[in-house]
Design a protein around this motif. Structure first.
Motif, mmCIF file in Angstrom:
data_model
loop_
_atom_site.group_PDB
_atom_site.id
_atom_site.type_symbol
_atom_site.label_atom_id
_atom_site.label_comp_id
_atom_site.label_asym_id
_atom_site.label_seq_id
_atom_site.Cartn_x
_atom_site.Cartn_y
_atom_site.Cartn_z
ATOM 1 N N CYS A 231 0.798 -1.224 0.000
ATOM 2 C CA CYS A 231 0.000 0.000 0.000
ATOM 3 C C CYS A 231 0.830 1.273 0.000
ATOM 4 C CB CYS A 231 -0.919 0.026 1.230
ATOM 5 S SG CYS A 231 -2.087 -1.339 1.317
ATOM 6 N N GLY A 232 2.144 1.152 0.192
ATOM 7 C CA GLY A 232 2.960 2.342 0.329
ATOM 8 C C GLY A 232 2.712 3.028 1.664
ATOM 9 N N GLY A 233 3.505 4.032 1.965
ATOM 10 C CA GLY A 233 3.308 4.789 3.192
ATOM 11 C C GLY A 233 4.387 4.536 4.221
ATOM 12 N N VAL A 234 4.303 5.326 5.285
ATOM 13 C CA VAL A 234 5.220 5.222 6.412
ATOM 14 C C VAL A 234 4.483 4.527 7.552
ATOM 15 C CG1 VAL A 234 6.671 6.478 8.051
ATOM 16 C CG2 VAL A 234 6.330 7.381 5.728
ATOM 17 N N TYR A 235 5.093 3.491 8.121
ATOM 18 C CA TYR A 235 4.454 2.726 9.188
ATOM 19 C C TYR A 235 5.386 2.710 10.385
ATOM 20 C CZ TYR A 235 1.284 -0.821 11.128
ATOM 21 O OH TYR A 235 0.356 -1.489 11.908
ATOM 22 N N LEU A 236 4.878 3.191 11.530
ATOM 23 C CA LEU A 236 5.628 3.170 12.778
ATOM 24 C C LEU A 236 4.998 2.149 13.709
ATOM 25 C CD1 LEU A 236 5.792 6.316 11.712
ATOM 26 C CD2 LEU A 236 6.848 6.671 13.932
ATOM 27 N N TYR A 237 5.838 1.381 14.351
ATOM 28 C CA TYR A 237 5.387 0.361 15.298
ATOM 29 C C TYR A 237 6.099 0.598 16.625
ATOM 30 C CZ TYR A 237 4.835 -4.288 17.399
ATOM 31 O OH TYR A 237 4.552 -5.331 18.251
ATOM 32 N N ALA A 238 5.329 0.718 17.701
ATOM 33 C CA ALA A 238 5.887 0.868 19.049
ATOM 34 C C ALA A 238 5.459 -0.332 19.879
ATOM 35 C CB ALA A 238 5.398 2.157 19.703
ATOM 36 N N ASN A 239 6.283 -0.698 20.842
ATOM 37 C CA ASN A 239 5.951 -1.860 21.666
ATOM 38 C C ASN A 239 6.530 -1.688 23.064
ATOM 39 O OD1 ASN A 239 4.833 -4.354 22.258
ATOM 40 N ND2 ASN A 239 6.496 -5.547 21.367
ATOM 41 N N GLN A 240 5.916 -2.380 24.004
ATOM 42 C CA GLN A 240 6.511 -2.473 25.326
ATOM 43 C C GLN A 240 7.645 -3.492 25.272
ATOM 44 O OE1 GLN A 240 3.902 -2.263 28.682
ATOM 45 N NE2 GLN A 240 4.984 -3.884 29.759
ATOM 46 N N ARG A 241 8.659 -3.306 26.132
ATOM 47 C CA ARG A 241 9.726 -4.295 26.219
ATOM 48 C C ARG A 241 10.021 -4.564 27.690
ATOM 49 N NH1 ARG A 241 15.209 -2.456 24.039
ATOM 50 N NH2 ARG A 241 15.440 -1.659 26.166
ATOM 51 N N GLY A 242 9.802 -5.810 28.109
ATOM 52 C CA GLY A 242 10.085 -6.167 29.490
ATOM 53 C C GLY A 242 8.948 -6.932 30.124
ATOM 54 N N CYS A 243 9.122 -7.265 31.392
ATOM 55 C CA CYS A 243 8.101 -7.953 32.191
ATOM 56 C C CYS A 243 7.305 -6.893 32.936
ATOM 57 C CB CYS A 243 8.768 -8.912 33.176
ATOM 58 S SG CYS A 243 7.651 -9.556 34.448
#
Length: 720
Positions: A231-243
């Protein structure tokens, strides 16, 4: 800072990994503030954060409490007051109560104004997730989007009484469009990013709460890369890291992708920083030209008329015509399963240790593959922590080291072994049935990793329990090899196993005192996923502990991990342990000629179970991941195991389901384990099946028997 269509619209965007903690509102707030500050330092004008970052993702039934929502609004208010959104468009994650309904929302804010509250439209309800228990999936109506009345303090402090609530995208003054996709929506058949792309949205942010599972990261990366390649475009992905307080380890992996190419990628496993921010600079004309070059995209986009409306935010802009250089593509980074088996639990254990207030771990170390895997994981944790503490003696990791080890600044461990000697306590608990081989392996492994190691025998304890039983009943149990019945034999084995658990907790409580230290130790268990599935463990033995780092990892993966760790860190004794036959060493050893130190124990796990660990892996995946009952499992294994006759396959399937069901009750009391494998039998959260079965499986086994007879007939006649 201005932007003009067609003249090269550069935009710098940022996303992050955050090590949030459920209900730690103050700590979560500070980590979010830090991420916003770092995003600004990187020149970003848009910052994306993880799902439910303000409260922490793992609040679970605390999401049913109104206090949780109130504290989230307090945190959001403070974020605005302290300038988190000044000259920065921020996408925060928090729960919101709207018209009496709980929603999992994204909050888009800039310059102390809430621009949009965007509720999640697809809930994660599979595996470990129960989002529909806490939240409702939002369904747009004809009146959507609508307005949400903000707390009174927002009117007083920020002169804003309401905020748009619903499914919209933002269109800024410079023509840049920003859309929202939330975690599960990426994985759904009709993903939100498709509608965004059809509408011309150029930047899509996905704040996620995605946990680690072996081989899962590649699936996540493939979805994100494919979404923008198509589809094109800019995709940002954020995530938690840890317990964040439970069995899951959120494995970070924040990502920025443009037109199918990775521009920035954050770490998956790390202990050195609770806040990791990555940024990239993109020329949005690249997005526009990419989409315009695909005729089929244009046809579909032109024919789409049901897209969510754009919310005009003319007072805000994010693009720039500065001399910034667009970010170049880079290769994706992913770990092999044997690395994941080690690094994921190691990071999870470190978070648990530093947040629990404990001063270390206690591990019953038998010298076998399972307990040695746990020791290796803690050893790897010590390597990661030592490297991080030495790299930044004033940083949070070094501070945590000093707090756990009860040391004063500027102390940091000089070697991983020094840290391990403080935090890892291992004890070999032998009996007259134990071999010198396993005792030697345990001792050498403890020395290699640097643990505080003891070697003891518990025969006097076992004898004392048997004497009490004999005094009260007048009978003394014997092993089957000595003429006893199987019930006597099992009881004698279980006494040893359960006394090891009692001993483990005694030592965990008192070893800090013995060493002249304060605090307590967390007891580590070491039962693997296959043993839990088969029930090949004693209830309330050493499988009962405070934590189990390998409770959802197969024996096959553990042995590969041991070899990887041995090669990675030079801990060669692990190769020897990986190659040794698994044994419980609870029965008397058979009389064998030769030096005792060269003799392996004659009681072998796979012989006692009546199935191999490889077969258990098949059973586990088919039962849980492929959702097979006995009959469908038999049908599939007749194809996969074509080296066996159908009657042999039938016998193995029936044996598995008998032992699985007769031992299922053990999963109700299983130690909380790091979640790593999709076929984990953990009854508490993941594998929701009953624990009282008709262990004869009368209908199911009868159908299997009839299928076997049909196969015999086909074989005899040569017809189908």
């Amino acid at each position: 800072m201005t932007g003009t269509y067609g003249k090269g619209n550069l935009v710098t965007v940022a996303t992050c990994n955050l090590n949030q903690w459920a209900l730690d509102f103050d700590g979560n707030l500070e980590r979010i503030l830090t991420s916003c500050q770092r995003a600004k330092e990187l020149g970003a004008f848009y910052r994306l954060g993880p799902e439910l970052e303000i409260s922490g993702y793992g609040c679970e039934d605390h999401f049913l409490e109104q206090d949780t929502f109130a504290h989230c609004w307090e945190s959001l208010e403070e974020l605005l007051e302290r300038g988190a959104t000044d000259d920065l468009l921020c996408d925060f994650g928090m729960p919101v109560l709207y018209q009496g309904v709980r929603y999992n929302c994204r909050i888009l804010a800039c310059n102390r104004k809430i621009l949009l509250i965007r509720p999640k439209i697809a809930m994660a309800d599979n595996g470990n997730y129960r989002e529909s228990r806490y939240f409702t999936a939002y369904r747009p109506t004809q009146n959507s989007p609508s307005a949400l009345l903000l707390p009174e303090s927002f009117a007083t402090k920020f002169h804003q009484t309401t905020a748009p609530f619903g499914i919209q995208s933002l269109q800024l003054a410079d023509g840049v469009t920003i859309g929202v996709e939330s975690c599960e929506e990426l994985w759904t058949p009709q993903s939100t990013h498709i509608a965004h792309a059809m509408q011309g949205v150029e930047i899509i942010g996905n704040g996620s709460g995605s946990h680690h599972e072996l081989r899962k990261l590649n699936q996540r990366l493939e979805l994100i890369v494919a979404a923008t390649r198509k589809c094109g475009g800019v995709y940002l992905y954020a995530n938690q890291r840890g317990c964040d307080g439970g069995r899951l380890y959120f494995d970070g992996g924040a990502l920025i992708v443009c037109n199918g190419q990775v521009l920035a990628q954050a770490q998956q496993f790390a202990v050195d920083d609770e806040v990791e921010v990555i940024a990239a600079t993109i020329d949005l004309d690249d997005v526009r030209s990419y989409r315009a070059s695909i005729p089929s995209f244009g046809v579909q986009a032109a024919g789409t008329d049901n897209n969510p409306p754009l919310l005009n935010c003319r007072e805000f802009r994010v693009s720039s015509q500065s001399l910034a250089i667009p970010s170049l593509p880079r290769d994706l980074v992913s770990h092999r399963p044997e690395e994941e088996c080690c690094l994921g639990p190691a990071c999870w254990l470190w978070d648990y240790l530093r947040r629990s207030g404990a001063t270390g771990f206690f591990l019953p170390l038998s010298g076998g593959a399972d307990s040695s895997s746990v020791a290796a994981i803690v050893g790897a944790m010590c390597v990661m922590v030592t490297e991080a503490a030495q790299a930044d003696p004033e940083g949070s990791t070094a501070h945590d080291c000093r707090s756990i080890c009860r040391k004063e600044a500027p102390w940091v461990p000089q070697t991983p072994q020094e840290l391990a000697h403080h935090v890892l306590h291992t004890t070999y608990m032998g009996t007259q049935n134990s071999s010198e081989k396993t005792a030697s392996r345990a001792k050498r492994l403890g020395e290699t990793i640097g643990s505080y190691h003891l070697s003891i025998t518990i025969d006097r304890m076992v004898e004392a329990v048997i004497q009490v039983f004999s005094m009260t009943t007048g009978k003394t149990p014997r092993y089957s090899s000595q003429g006893g019945q199987m019930s006597e034999d099992l009881a004698l084995q279980n006494i040893q196993a359960r006394l090891r658990m009692v001993t483990a907790y005694l030592y965990a409580q008192l070893l800090p005192w013995v060493r002249g230290r304060s605090g307590f130790l967390l007891v580590l268990g070491s039962a693997n996923v296959d043993e839990g599935l088969r029930g090949y463990m004693t209830k309330y033995d050493c499988s009962s502990a405070d934590l189990n780092p390998i409770g959802a990892i197969s024996k096959h993966d553990l042995k590969k991990m041991l070899i990887w760790v041995a090669e990675k860190y030079g801990w060669n004794v692990l190769k020897e342990i990986a190659g040794a036959p698994p044994t419980a060493e609870l029965r008397p050893r058979a009389e064998i000629e030769g030096p005792s130190e060269d003799i392996e124990h004659s009681q072998l796990d796979e012989e006692e179970m009546g199935m191999t660990y490889e077969e258990l892996g098949w059973f586990g995946k088919l039962r849980k991941i492929s959702r097979c009952g006995p009959v469908s499992m038999y049908r599939k294994l007749c194809v996969y195991w074509n080296h066996l006759e159908p009657i042999q396959v039938a016998a193995k399937v029936k044996k598995f389901f008998f032992f699985y069901s007769v031992n299922r009750h053990k999963m109700c009391t299983i130690t909380p384990a790091y979640h790593a494998e999709g076929y984990s039998p953990d009854d508490n959260r993941f594998d929701l099946r009953q624990f009282l079965y008709n262990v004869q499986w009368t209908r199911q086994f009868r159908v299997i028997d009839s299928l076997v007879e049909k196969m015999k007939l086909i074989g005899a006649t040569g017809t189908r």
